[in-house]
Design an enzyme around this catalytic site. Structure first.
Site, PDB file in Angstrom:
ATOM      1  N   HIS A 391       5.944 -45.874 -25.489  1.00 27.96           N
ATOM      2  CA  HIS A 391       6.981 -46.455 -26.354  1.00 27.96           C
ATOM      3  C   HIS A 391       6.382 -47.435 -27.371  1.00 27.96           C
ATOM      4  O   HIS A 391       6.598 -47.307 -28.574  1.00 27.96           O
ATOM      5  CB  HIS A 391       8.026 -47.158 -25.478  1.00 27.96           C
ATOM      6  CG  HIS A 391       9.161 -47.764 -26.243  1.00 27.96           C
ATOM      7  ND1 HIS A 391      10.384 -47.141 -26.376  1.00 27.96           N
ATOM      8  CD2 HIS A 391       9.269 -48.932 -26.929  1.00 27.96           C
ATOM      9  CE1 HIS A 391      11.187 -47.894 -27.100  1.00 27.96           C
ATOM     10  NE2 HIS A 391      10.531 -48.993 -27.449  1.00 27.96           N
ATOM     11  N   GLU A 392       5.630 -48.405 -26.878  1.00 24.88           N
ATOM     12  CA  GLU A 392       5.100 -49.454 -27.766  1.00 24.88           C
ATOM     13  C   GLU A 392       4.037 -48.906 -28.721  1.00 24.88           C
ATOM     14  O   GLU A 392       3.954 -49.347 -29.875  1.00 24.88           O
ATOM     15  CB  GLU A 392       4.534 -50.619 -26.949  1.00 24.88           C
ATOM     16  CG  GLU A 392       5.555 -51.338 -26.080  1.00 24.88           C
ATOM     17  CD  GLU A 392       6.770 -51.859 -26.836  1.00 24.88           C
ATOM     18  OE1 GLU A 392       6.698 -52.050 -28.073  1.00 24.88           O
ATOM     19  OE2 GLU A 392       7.820 -52.061 -26.184  1.00 24.88           O
ATOM     20  N   HIS A 398       3.667 -46.029 -35.846  1.00 27.39           N
ATOM     21  CA  HIS A 398       4.618 -46.008 -36.966  1.00 27.39           C
ATOM     22  C   HIS A 398       4.220 -47.076 -37.996  1.00 27.39           C
ATOM     23  O   HIS A 398       4.141 -46.815 -39.202  1.00 27.39           O
ATOM     24  CB  HIS A 398       6.029 -46.273 -36.425  1.00 27.39           C
ATOM     25  CG  HIS A 398       7.121 -46.043 -37.411  1.00 27.39           C
ATOM     26  ND1 HIS A 398       8.452 -46.299 -37.124  1.00 27.39           N
ATOM     27  CD2 HIS A 398       7.119 -45.595 -38.698  1.00 27.39           C
ATOM     28  CE1 HIS A 398       9.200 -45.997 -38.176  1.00 27.39           C
ATOM     29  NE2 HIS A 398       8.411 -45.586 -39.149  1.00 27.39           N
TER      30      HIS A 398
END
Length: 601
Positions: A391-392, A398
């Site tokens: 997730h992180e 991104h």
């Protein structure tokens, strides 16, 4: 006798397990020197006030503003990360406090920019932008500001709005103090019949207990305590909503919902369509409740049974190096370029891996245009920690792509897009784990993990969003909302969402009072839309749809170069339609089928 594992101090953590924060500043002296430079250069911004109608001065202002903001953000990332490494370290707390205070001062000195841009005739301004080639890069920024003109007030009116902003924030502050500082909860008995003090923080432990008596007692104790303060909570929440309504009316929006969405060019229809689509598919959630009741072997299922796991969390120990390999395998569909960046992040020291004394809890991704996209973890060798890593790193990659492909002015992505990349990673990882797991219980665990993600991130958050919509509309129509009214609305929503199998206990009627997000207007729906967009991306990538991966990487590279709906649409996910949300419901139904079939095998 079992030896208690001692938590290490920061100094005892191996250097290879810490983020390489020294790549920003090798020592505090260099930070202090840059902070002094920032304090010297910031006042220079004021000399441009009243001169922005000149192309040359406008360009000089924008360049200086970027220089100041980039330096400020770099200083802030270092101070905040160092502070979070060890919250007991007063030196780093001091750095954080200094830059936070100065940031407020810095932004106030730049406050003249937007009102002055809006005071210049549009034709004149656009002509100035064409005069200097270097200004063309800022055309999207300026056009965005011009779009806000109908909702921007005169200089005196803006000053009044700024002066009342603290008053408008008061309900949220009162709520925070009441819920975090003033409320105390009774003691309950845990699984071992030992008396423990219930808190809002440890409630999640007891509401998911395998012992039904424990979770029922925790449920009743928590909400009966909130019920004692129901009138205060109701006044606090309705006052906050009235503040949002006041702001929207002053800025000439048609509604408070429009005032929240329009600045990011998100049509009100996106919000309404999200609520409508979920309402049309509540039978899927009703089916989930029915299956859960059956698997838990309950004669009747209550609200306090919702969080007990169907499958016990597997007691596995996963070393961090193994976690990296698991995530790599799950993210393999994203291609070699993505995986190379992932591995670069691991090797270059993006991640602060393990817990230590005084370290901030939880996990996050943080960085600026001139730093690495750092990741704080508190890795504890569990399956959830593997998911958190995926997730992180989704957030950080991104950020990496945005910063590499966009100029500073468009490098930050909006909140509407922020959770998409991280959740896409989670969807891909869970798909991989479900499809490749041979052990029946482990497979059921992973299926249930994704079901719970969709239940809590999509169904639950849309129920919250519907509550927000109803309460705002009632107050906008001039109706009063008492604590009893709020409880009735909440109760009816729970009955509708969970269906006839669920016993909707009266205690749940007070749940609205413990949701802090209601003090950030129309925030929660973005969790649901973010998950729906991520699920759509994962589905397209796994199906190897033509150009799906290229479009997804283009989305990651887009930053804030366009409005979020446009960025997602270009990448093949149209959030102005119900398709992404419907695809998420389809996935939910597939998982329910998988669960039933796996149990039968």
């Amino acid at each position: 006798m079992v030896e208690t594992k001692k938590l290490k101090s920061r100094e005892e953590i191996d250097a290879n397990s810490k983020w390489k924060i020294e790549k920003i500043y090798e020592n505090i002296q260099l930070w202090e020197e840059d902070f002094e430079n920032l304090k010297k250069v910031t006042p220079e911004i004021s000399k441009f006030e009243g001169k922005l109608n000149s192309a040359k001065d406008l360009l000089s202002y924008l360049k200086l503003e970027e220089e100041i903001l980039r330096l400020g953000e770099k200083l802030s990332v270092y101070a905040h990360c160092r502070s979070d490494e060890d919250t007991t370290n007063t030196t780093f707390q001091s750095l954080k406090s200094k830059i936070d205070s100065f940031f407020t001062e810095m932004l106030s000195k730049m406050a003249f920019f937007t009102p002055e841009i809006l005071s210049i005739p549009e034709d004149t301004l656009l002509k100035e932008l064409d005069e200097l080639p270097e200004l063309k890069i800022y055309k999207t920024l300026i056009k965005d500001i011009l779009k806000s003109k109908p909702h921007t007030l005169s200089k005196n009116e803006e000053n009044i709005m700024a002066s009342v902003s603290e008053c408008l924030e008061a309900p949220g502050n009162i709520y925070s103090m009441l819920s975090n500082a003033d409320i105390t909860f009774p003691k309950i008995k845990d699984e071992h019949k030992k008396e423990v003090e219930l808190t809002d923080k440890n409630y999640s432990v007891y509401i998911s207990s395998k012992n039904r008596k424990v979770r029922k007692e925790a449920f009743k104790a928590l909400f009966s305590t909130y019920e004692k303060y129901k009138n205060t909570f109701a006044t606090s929440l309705t006052s906050s909503i009235k503040g949002f309504i006041f702001n929207s009316k002053m800025r000439k929006y048609n509604s408070s919902l429009e005032s929240s969405l329009k600045p990011n060019d998100i049509p009100v229809e996106v919000y309404n369509k999200t609520v409508e689509t979920i309402n049309n598919n509540l039978s899927s959630l009703h089916r989930y409740v029915k299956i859960k009741k059956k698997l838990l072997k309950l004669d009747d299922i209550h609200m306090y049974d919702l969080y007990v796991p169907i499958i016990d969390t597997p007691n596995v120990h996963i070393e961090f190096e193994k976690a990296i390999k698991i995530v790599e395998e799950g993210l393999n569909p994203l291609g070699s370029e993505y995986l190379n960046i992932f591995n670069e992040g691991i090797k270059e020291g993006w991640i602060d891996i393990y817990e230590n004394k005084g370290k901030r809890g939880g996990a996050y991704s943080s960085g600026s245009y001139d730093t690495m996209p750092y990741v704080l973890l508190n890795y504890n060798y569990k399956l959830n920690d593997v998911s958190t890593l995926a997730h992180e790193m989704g957030h950080s990659i991104h950020t990496y792509y945005s910063k590499k492909n966009q100029p500073y002015v468009y490098s930050n992505y909006t909140l509407f897009c922020a959770e998409v990349a991280s959740t896409t990673n989670e969807c891909l990882l869970l798909n991989h784990l479900i499809n490749n797991e041979k052990d029946k219980n482990m497979k059921l665990y992973f299926i249930n993990q994704q079901l719970e993600q969709i239940r809590t991130t999509v169904f639950r958050q849309v129920m919250f969003a519907e509550f927000e919509k109803l309460t705002h509309e009632k107050l906008e129509a001039g109706n009063a909302l008492t604590s009893e009214d709020l409880c009735n609305i909440w109760h009816e929503l729970n009955v509708k969402y969970f269906g006839e199998e669920m016993v909707v206990d009266s205690e749940i009627d007070m749940e609205w009072s413990r949701i802090p997000h209601f003090y950030s207007d129309f925030y929660v729906y973005q969790y649901a839309t973010g998950y729906a967009a991520a699920n759509s991306f994962a589905k397209k990538i796994l199906a190897k749809e033509e150009n799906a991966l290229e479009k997804y990487i283009a989305f990651l590279k887009s930053g804030g170069s366009d409005y979020p709906i446009n960025i997602l649409k270009k990448a093949g996910v149209d959030m102005s339609t119900s398709t992404p949300m419907e695809d998420t419901i389809k996935r939910f139904n597939e998982l329910l089928d998988m669960m039933e079939n796996t149990i039968k095998d």
